[in-house]
Structure formats: C-alpha cells, structure tokens
Design a protein around this motif. Structure first.
Motif, PDB file in Angstrom:
ATOM      1  N   ASP A 151      -9.228  -3.099   7.621  1.00 43.20           N
ATOM      2  CA  ASP A 151      -9.219  -2.375   6.344  1.00 43.20           C
ATOM      3  C   ASP A 151      -9.376  -3.321   5.169  1.00 43.20           C
ATOM      4  O   ASP A 151      -9.796  -2.909   4.088  1.00 43.20           O
ATOM      5  N   THR A 208      -6.465  -7.348   7.352  1.00 37.33           N
ATOM      6  CA  THR A 208      -5.391  -6.382   7.583  1.00 37.33           C
ATOM      7  C   THR A 208      -5.940  -5.156   8.289  1.00 37.33           C
ATOM      8  O   THR A 208      -7.099  -4.775   8.109  1.00 37.33           O
ATOM      9  N   ARG A 209      -5.068  -4.561   9.105  1.00 40.97           N
ATOM     10  CA  ARG A 209      -5.325  -3.260   9.723  1.00 40.97           C
ATOM     11  C   ARG A 209      -4.107  -2.394   9.449  1.00 40.97           C
ATOM     12  O   ARG A 209      -2.980  -2.804   9.714  1.00 40.97           O
ATOM     13  N   ARG A 210      -4.349  -1.190   8.934  1.00 39.63           N
ATOM     14  CA  ARG A 210      -3.236  -0.350   8.512  1.00 39.63           C
ATOM     15  C   ARG A 210      -2.646   0.465   9.656  1.00 39.63           C
ATOM     16  O   ARG A 210      -3.341   0.782  10.620  1.00 39.63           O
ATOM     17  N   ASP A 211      -1.364   0.786   9.507  1.00 44.26           N
ATOM     18  CA  ASP A 211      -0.753   1.882  10.247  1.00 44.26           C
ATOM     19  C   ASP A 211      -0.841   3.071   9.305  1.00 44.26           C
ATOM     20  O   ASP A 211      -0.090   3.146   8.328  1.00 44.26           O
ATOM     21  N   HIS A 212      -1.758   3.986   9.550  1.00 47.32           N
ATOM     22  CA  HIS A 212      -2.155   4.967   8.545  1.00 47.32           C
ATOM     23  C   HIS A 212      -0.966   5.759   8.011  1.00 47.32           C
ATOM     24  O   HIS A 212      -0.177   6.328   8.749  1.00 47.32           O
ATOM     25  N   VAL A 241       1.387  -2.931   7.776  1.00 45.05           N
ATOM     26  CA  VAL A 241       0.036  -3.309   8.178  1.00 45.05           C
ATOM     27  C   VAL A 241       0.143  -4.447   9.185  1.00 45.05           C
ATOM     28  O   VAL A 241       1.150  -5.155   9.250  1.00 45.05           O
ATOM     29  N   ARG A 257       3.134   3.353   1.205  1.00 44.00           N
ATOM     30  CA  ARG A 257       2.315   3.788   2.333  1.00 44.00           C
ATOM     31  C   ARG A 257       0.868   3.333   2.154  1.00 44.00           C
ATOM     32  O   ARG A 257       0.334   3.358   1.055  1.00 44.00           O
ATOM     33  N   VAL A 258       0.257   2.946   3.256  1.00 45.46           N
ATOM     34  CA  VAL A 258      -1.096   2.387   3.235  1.00 45.46           C
ATOM     35  C   VAL A 258      -2.066   3.398   3.842  1.00 45.46           C
ATOM     36  O   VAL A 258      -1.858   3.882   4.957  1.00 45.46           O
ATOM     37  N   CYS A 277      -7.728   0.593   1.056  1.00 45.35           N
ATOM     38  CA  CYS A 277      -6.510  -0.084   0.619  1.00 45.35           C
ATOM     39  C   CYS A 277      -6.706  -1.575   0.394  1.00 45.35           C
ATOM     40  O   CYS A 277      -5.814  -2.230  -0.139  1.00 45.35           O
ATOM     41  N   LEU A 328      -4.136  -5.784  -1.653  1.00 47.55           N
ATOM     42  CA  LEU A 328      -3.730  -4.692  -0.779  1.00 47.55           C
ATOM     43  C   LEU A 328      -2.951  -3.661  -1.581  1.00 47.55           C
ATOM     44  O   LEU A 328      -1.922  -3.984  -2.187  1.00 47.55           O
ATOM     45  N   THR A 365      -0.506  -0.592  -1.598  1.00 44.13           N
ATOM     46  CA  THR A 365       0.506   0.041  -0.752  1.00 44.13           C
ATOM     47  C   THR A 365       1.211   1.091  -1.604  1.00 44.13           C
ATOM     48  O   THR A 365       2.101   0.766  -2.383  1.00 44.13           O
TER      49      THR A 365
END
Length: 317
Positions: free
Chosen positions: A245, A257-261, A266, A291-292, A296, A306, A308
C-alpha cells in the motif's frame, strides 16, 4: 495543536506529523483527499459534512463522497506552519489531490467516461491556482488507483483493470506520464516486464518516479518501476512483497507497508537493493493511531507518509 514531529512507538524512524484538529472535527469538517509535495509539505482537503454522503459499505475516509459542486478548505502543513485556503465550486468528485510547483495543486477523479459513443473522454483533472481558482481541466485516463506528481510538476498515473481494459488509450498501457496541459509525456512502449493489471502506490526520489503495480498475466507478481522523466529511461524490479500500500526509497534502501484493512495496524517491511534485486531485511507489525484503508501511503524522497485515520505518520527508509 502540536505540529512538532515525535516518535510513534519504539522506532525512532517513525514520526507523528499532523492530526486533524479537534476544532475542525467538531465543526463537521472531514479530512478527505491528501498528498505530500516534493518539498515534504503535507496537503489535506477538508470538506464539511453537509456536502457529503457516506457509503456504509466503504470503510474509512474514502467512504465519504461529495455532491457537486461543493467547497473545500485546503490545509498545507510545512514543519510547524499551517496554511489554509478556501477552494470554491469544485465540480468533480476527486479521488486524488496532488501538489504542483508554484503553490498550485491538482484534483483528479479516478474515473472518467466518454461523452458519447467513440466521442472524447470527459475531463477528470483540474489544475488550481495558489488561491484556489481553476486554471485548466483535462483527462488523465480512467480508473486511477495511484497518482503522484514529480518535482517539475509532471503527473504520473498507474491504472486499474477497468481502465486498462476499458478503451482509454493511455490507461490501456497500465502506466502513464502527463503534463499540466493534459498531454501524455511518457508511455511504457513495451519496456515493462509484464502487462499491468492494477496500480498499487507511487513514490518519488529526487528526479525519479516510482510506480508500483501488479500483473496477473505472464510472469505475474508485483513490480517496482523506476522512471527517469528527463530521459524516459525505465527500470523494473520484482517487489520484495506482494501488493504494498505504501513504498518509499532512499538509495539502496526501501520501506514498504501492507495494511490490515480498516484496522489500527500495518505490516512494515524494510528492504535493500543489492544491485539486481530488492530483498527483505526486516518485518514487523506496527500499531498505528488510526484505522488504515485504501490510498493510505505515498513516498517522497526516502520518507513514506502513512495516513492512519485522521493522523499522518512519516516513516524513514
């Protein structure tokens, strides 16, 4: 309101930059589209809730959509200074905000359409003056998940599958470069390792632009494509992680980064380039203040910005 950077968590390379002031939230303003300029200035467009509808099926700030025309307030944060201007009568539904030289800025809708069968594509990009007055409008393709501007004001886009297979000529190539008159300045011309299926994110490093995308064809996988606007040179490398992301690069180091939707965390990945390949050097799960969701992350000169929730962090590569 404290605009001074401070560390978030135990990593000294992660800084808290800005949070939507409580006074704005109480007055009904929503922080919607955002971007970072080549000088490291954060820009956020605020819109009052009276002009917005919320899609309950879409999580986070991207679920708020305006009824056009509508006004907004552009907040630009540089260090400890904050500048605000009123932007009246916005007549597109933006997906992206980007900054241009000389304090101008750009709003872009991620979608466009043909006015009639085989007719011209409708404008989906508007250039605004420093005072918030529209100066030009044009089309930069259809279905745009990732967009960034370079230090000279070039516009760089990575497209989604509906744009790639939807008939728009530049969108069909998967990646494109534009000038502020709406003319294409760069196209892949067969120099990518595979045909793109979807854009992920974008970044800049000095004079260079990076577009991150993935393909479901041929070799498949996610790729990091570096473009040198002055020469048109292109280099692509397999991404060390699939579908990031956010991405930022400084020399031979990168942070992704990779989000936890729609969650407050992250995956933060660091990587190094050995001359031919990007390889992961560390991974960690990072708890963040808000929240991400989609859109983002954006990389500028070795810093990954980023979003958030209503808080912005800066992560150094």
């Amino acid at each position: 309101m404290n605009l001074r950077p401070k560390t978030a968590g135990s990593d000294a390379a992660i800084h808290h930059v800005w949070r939507l002031p409580a006074a704005d939230a109480v007055r009904g303003h929503r922080a919607l589209w955002w971007s970072v300029g080549p000088a490291g200035e954060l820009a956020v467009l605020l819109v009052h809730r009276r002009y917005l509808d919320h899609n309950r099926y879409v999580k986070g700030w991207i679920g708020w959509g305006p009824e056009v025309p509508f006004p907004g307030e552009l907040v630009t944060v540089t260090g400890q200074e904050e500048r605000r201007i009123l932007v009246k009568d916005i007549r597109i539904r933006p997906s992206h905000l980007a900054l241009l030289p000389d304090s101008r800025f750009l709003l872009v809708s991620g979608r466009t359409f043909r006015n009639e069968t085989e007719g011209p594509w409708a404008p989906n990009a508007v250039v605004f003056s420093p005072s918030g007055t529209p100066e030009a409008e044009f089309c930069v393709g259809d279905d745009i998940p990732a967009l960034v501007t370079d230090v000279h004001g070039g516009i760089w886009t990575a497209y989604g599958d509906e744009g790639i297979y939807g008939g728009h000529p530049e969108s069909g190539a998967g990646l494109a470069g534009w000038n502020t008159q709406g003319q294409t300045s760069w196209a892949p011309q067969g120099r990518l390792p595979d045909h793109p299926l979807e854009g992920c994110t974008a970044a800049t490093e000095n004079e260079q632009v990076w577009l991150v995308w993935y393909s479901g064809n041929g070799r498949g996988g996610t790729f990091l494509t570096r473009i040198t606007p002055s020469t048109g040179d292109v280099a692509s490398y397999p991404s060390p992680v699939p579908g990031p992301d956010g991405f930022a690069v400084r020399g031979n180091r990168a942070v992704l980064t990779r989000r936890d939707h729609n969650k407050r965390s992250v995956e933060l990945i660091r990587a190094e380039f050995n001359g031919t390949t990007w390889a992961v050097t560390s991974r960690r799960r990072l708890r963040v203040p808000g929240r991400v969701v989609m859109r983002c992350g954006q990389g500028r000169d070795g810093s990954l910005w980023l979003r958030t929730g209503n808080t912005w962090l800066r992560i150094e590569a």
